[in-house]
Design a protein around this motif. Structure first.
Motif, PDB file in Angstrom:
ATOM      1  N   UNK A  47      -3.146   1.981  -1.806  1.00  0.00           N
ATOM      2  CA  UNK A  47      -2.022   2.167  -2.210  1.00  0.00           C
ATOM      3  C   UNK A  47      -1.699   3.371  -3.449  1.00  0.00           C
ATOM      4  N   UNK A  48      -0.032   3.249  -2.974  1.00  0.00           N
ATOM      5  CA  UNK A  48       0.904   4.837  -3.684  1.00  0.00           C
ATOM      6  C   UNK A  48       1.281   4.283  -5.029  1.00  0.00           C
ATOM      7  N   UNK A  94      -1.004 -14.350 -20.969  1.00  0.00           N
ATOM      8  CA  UNK A  94      -2.334 -15.831 -20.187  1.00  0.00           C
ATOM      9  C   UNK A  94      -2.928 -14.759 -19.559  1.00  0.00           C
ATOM     10  N   UNK A  95      -3.170 -13.406 -18.670  1.00  0.00           N
ATOM     11  CA  UNK A  95      -4.533 -12.855 -18.171  1.00  0.00           C
ATOM     12  C   UNK A  95      -4.293 -11.550 -17.413  1.00  0.00           C
ATOM     13  N   UNK A  96      -4.538 -10.677 -17.681  1.00  0.00           N
ATOM     14  CA  UNK A  96      -4.001  -9.404 -16.833  1.00  0.00           C
ATOM     15  C   UNK A  96      -4.921  -9.253 -15.508  1.00  0.00           C
ATOM     16  N   UNK A  97      -3.400  -8.703 -14.907  1.00  0.00           N
ATOM     17  CA  UNK A  97      -3.716  -8.396 -13.039  1.00  0.00           C
ATOM     18  C   UNK A  97      -2.843  -6.764 -13.012  1.00  0.00           C
ATOM     19  N   UNK A  98      -2.917  -7.112 -11.932  1.00  0.00           N
ATOM     20  CA  UNK A  98      -2.443  -5.662 -11.287  1.00  0.00           C
ATOM     21  C   UNK A  98      -1.915  -5.180 -10.149  1.00  0.00           C
ATOM     22  N   UNK A  99      -0.382  -5.117 -10.001  1.00  0.00           N
ATOM     23  CA  UNK A  99       0.021  -5.188  -9.001  1.00  0.00           C
ATOM     24  C   UNK A  99       0.691  -4.308  -8.080  1.00  0.00           C
ATOM     25  N   UNK A 100      -0.177  -3.940  -6.777  1.00  0.00           N
ATOM     26  CA  UNK A 100      -0.725  -2.819  -5.935  1.00  0.00           C
ATOM     27  C   UNK A 100       0.474  -2.634  -5.001  1.00  0.00           C
ATOM     28  N   UNK A 101       1.323  -1.337  -4.876  1.00  0.00           N
ATOM     29  CA  UNK A 101       2.279  -1.505  -3.876  1.00  0.00           C
ATOM     30  C   UNK A 101       2.351  -0.210  -2.847  1.00  0.00           C
ATOM     31  N   UNK A 102       2.190  -0.560  -1.853  1.00  0.00           N
ATOM     32  CA  UNK A 102       1.736   0.887  -0.955  1.00  0.00           C
ATOM     33  C   UNK A 102       2.780   1.311  -0.082  1.00  0.00           C
ATOM     34  N   UNK A 103       2.569   2.846   0.733  1.00  0.00           N
ATOM     35  CA  UNK A 103       3.892   3.367   0.871  1.00  0.00           C
ATOM     36  C   UNK A 103       4.231   3.493   2.411  1.00  0.00           C
ATOM     37  N   UNK A 104       3.216   2.520   3.619  1.00  0.00           N
ATOM     38  CA  UNK A 104       3.562   2.429   4.572  1.00  0.00           C
ATOM     39  C   UNK A 104       4.990   1.335   4.408  1.00  0.00           C
TER      40      UNK A 104
END
Length: 294
Positions: free
Chosen positions: A117-118, A227-237
């Motif tokens: 991820x970037x 209501x809960x934790x989360x992570x959004x990952x973005x990518x350079x490709x």
């Protein structure tokens, strides 16, 4: 991300990208998955798994697919071969695999994603994000989880989390945007000394140009992210889609469908909009750090 989960392993970003391109080439050639499978003398399921990024693509299989699809452009063939080699290497050689004895599959999959991820956008309701945790905080959280009993296992887990934090520095640092609930600042994790050091670390980290920390105060009331934790990952490709890892009481869940990911992007946008500004957040973190006294 501590919970050991039985959720399916996610596809890797590079594998998905390669699969998307192979699907596009197959469709451009006017072939169905059944016809492609016949041309390669394999099952339809294998073609589908390759196109979904669920299995590694061996170079002989890739060569056969490109031949069947009529792809003769040498530059395109070499680019796809390089992508396959890179994806396969990522699957096999991740540094985190040496810690497999203390890491759940979901967590190892997450680290693999994180290394590619970037950018990361995350909301945390109870804990400081792992990329911003101090060693003392990490150990206190690990002990509290009761998943590891031996000091050696706890120390290995701490080493993994500290190794992940190296992504925040270097020539191409990961961009991290974190919104945390005010509860994170008040929870006595590891005691007053650990918390003071942890909150000071948050202040120090937030000075880096690639790190943004915002506090969502109690005064904002109920909100959609509570209501809960989360992570959004973005990518350079080019063309790579975001993916989400969301935690719930029974484990962790990967989300890759565009509609689901868009929902979490909207959740994060709402959270950061409701949160204090980065400057205001620093003031609150500083004030809360002084309140953690022995």
């Amino acid at each position: 991300m501590l919970a050991k989960s039985n959720t399916p392993n996610p596809s890797t970003v590079l594998g998905r990208q390669l699969g998307d391109e192979l699907r596009r080439l197959r469709e451009a050639a006017g072939l169905t998955t059944v016809q492609a499978a016949e041309a390669l003398d394999c099952t339809k399921g294998k073609i589908s798994r390759i196109e979904n990024g669920r299995v590694a693509v061996r170079l002989p299989d890739l060569t056969a697919m490109l031949h069947a699809y009529g792809v003769s452009d040498p530059d395109l063939r070499e680019r796809l071969a390089a992508l396959a080699r890179k994806a396969n290497r990522r699957r096999r050689q991740g540094w985190w695999n040496q810690y497999s004895s203390v890491l759940a599959d979901t967590y190892r999959d997450y680290i693999a994603m994180e290394t590619m991820a970037d950018s990361i956008r995350t909301f945390q309701a109870q804990l400081v994000p792992g990329l911003l945790q101090t060693p003392g905080y990490i150990r206190a959280v690990t002990v509290a989880s009761q998943q590891w009993q031996k000091a050696e296992e706890i120390e290995k887990f701490a080493q993994v989390r500290l190794a992940r934090q190296e992504r925040l520095t270097g020539e191409s640092p990961l961009r991290l945007w974190s919104v945390i609930s005010e509860a994170v600042l008040l929870q006595q994790v590891g005691g007053p000394d650990v918390m003071r050091a942890q909150l000071q670390h948050l202040l120090d980290a937030s000075e880096h140009p690639n790190v943004t920390v915002q506090v969502l105060p109690f005064s904002r009331g109920a909100h959609a992210s509570m209501f809960g934790p989360y992570v959004v990952l973005g990518f350079p490709e080019e063309g790579a889609l975001d993916v989400v890892l969301a935690d719930n009481p029974t484990g962790s869940m990967w989300l890759e469908r565009e509609a689901e990911v868009a929902r979490y992007r909207d959740l994060f946008d709402a959270a950061r909009t409701s949160a204090l500004s980065p400057v205001e957040s620093r003031s609150v973190i500083h004030r809360r750090a002084k309140e953690h006294r022995a």
